[in-house]
Motif scaffolding. Structure first.
Motif, PDB file in Angstrom:
ATOM      1  N   LEU A  83      -5.045   8.348  -1.423  1.00 37.36           N
ATOM      2  CA  LEU A  83      -4.556   9.311  -0.357  1.00 37.36           C
ATOM      3  C   LEU A  83      -4.915   9.389   0.821  1.00 37.36           C
ATOM      4  CD1 LEU A  83      -4.141  12.438  -2.677  1.00 37.36           C
ATOM      5  CD2 LEU A  83      -2.284  10.726  -2.426  1.00 37.36           C
ATOM      6  N   LEU A  84      -5.591   8.203   1.298  1.00 32.64           N
ATOM      7  CA  LEU A  84      -6.130   7.835   2.546  1.00 32.64           C
ATOM      8  C   LEU A  84      -7.459   8.685   2.990  1.00 32.64           C
ATOM      9  CD1 LEU A  84      -3.061   7.864   5.331  1.00 32.64           C
ATOM     10  CD2 LEU A  84      -4.381   5.898   4.370  1.00 32.64           C
ATOM     11  N   ILE A  85      -8.032   9.119   2.061  1.00 33.10           N
ATOM     12  CA  ILE A  85      -9.367   9.767   2.443  1.00 33.10           C
ATOM     13  C   ILE A  85     -10.232   8.853   2.878  1.00 33.10           C
ATOM     14  CG2 ILE A  85     -11.161  11.478   1.424  1.00 33.10           C
ATOM     15  CD1 ILE A  85      -8.011  12.590   1.688  1.00 33.10           C
ATOM     16  N   ARG A  86     -10.334   7.902   2.165  1.00 30.10           N
ATOM     17  CA  ARG A  86     -11.242   6.662   2.482  1.00 30.10           C
ATOM     18  C   ARG A  86     -11.206   5.907   3.842  1.00 30.10           C
ATOM     19  NH1 ARG A  86     -12.585   3.030  -2.372  1.00 30.10           N
ATOM     20  NH2 ARG A  86     -13.988   2.256  -0.937  1.00 30.10           N
ATOM     21  N   GLU A  87     -10.085   6.242   4.484  1.00 27.01           N
ATOM     22  CA  GLU A  87      -9.562   5.326   5.585  1.00 27.01           C
ATOM     23  C   GLU A  87      -9.800   6.239   7.098  1.00 27.01           C
ATOM     24  OE1 GLU A  87      -8.828   2.799   2.730  1.00 27.01           O
ATOM     25  OE2 GLU A  87      -7.929   4.723   2.608  1.00 27.01           O
ATOM     26  N   ILE A  88      -9.500   7.516   6.712  1.00 29.00           N
ATOM     27  CA  ILE A  88      -9.803   8.412   8.086  1.00 29.00           C
ATOM     28  C   ILE A  88     -11.175   9.189   7.910  1.00 29.00           C
ATOM     29  CG2 ILE A  88      -7.415   8.751   8.066  1.00 29.00           C
ATOM     30  CD1 ILE A  88      -7.760  11.612   7.617  1.00 29.00           C
TER      31      ILE A  88
END
Length: 173
Positions: A83-88
């Motif tokens: 859920l994009l947690i690693r990307e932001i």
């Protein structure tokens, strides 16, 4: 403003916060159970929808990625899984999850728009990269210095595209 830490909370308040976090996460994931079952059909379906949405919004980037042999599954699977947690950056996670929780049961479909907006943030850069460079770039996105304004731009575009495309009867069927 006074600084405080978790250790300042009474055990009762800490327990209530922990329970609230648990139930929010449970509610969030409840509508996405097929993302985390054998062969992850929910994620597979959303990756296909993401590819189609990007094609509709920015056909030249979509074509470039296809010509270079980059499959959306190669980079967006992790986005959907985490859920994009690693990307932001971590300090923006609360704002992102606030959006997720606000979407409720409609979240899985809305993720497609968020991720399309996120990807197309770098459309100018992606158009200049070959396969290997795109893979490396998409695995190490330059978001470490992002601010709330950067995330708000991504979310605003996602809402705009959602409004534009979801009312189309045959859009991303």
């Amino acid at each position: 403003m006074d600084k405080w830490s978790i250790s300042d909370l009474s055990p009762s308040k800490f327990s209530n916060i922990e329970a609230d976090c648990y139930w929010c996460l449970t509610k969030l994931l409840d509508g996405m159970q097929d993302h985390y079952t054998f062969s992850q059909p929910g994620i597979q379906h959303l990756v296909f929808k993401l590819k189609e949405l990007v094609r509709r919004i920015n056909e030249p980037i979509s074509r470039h990625m296809e010509e270079e042999g980059l499959d959306f599954l190669q980079f967006s699977f992790r986005w959907f899984n985490c859920l994009l947690i690693r990307e932001i950056p971590f300090h923006l996670v609360t704002r992102l999850w606030d959006t997720y929780l606000a979407e409720g049961d409609a979240l899985p479909g809305f993720l497609v728009y968020i991720f399309a907006s996120f990807l197309l943030t770098w459309s100018d850069m992606l158009g200049k990269l070959d396969f290997q460079e795109m893979v490396m770039f998409l695995q190490h996105l330059p978001t470490q210095n992002w601010t709330h304004q950067d995330l708000e731009m991504v979310l605003s575009r996602a809402y705009m595209w959602h409004t534009m495309f979801e009312s189309s009867p045959n859009h991303l069927a």
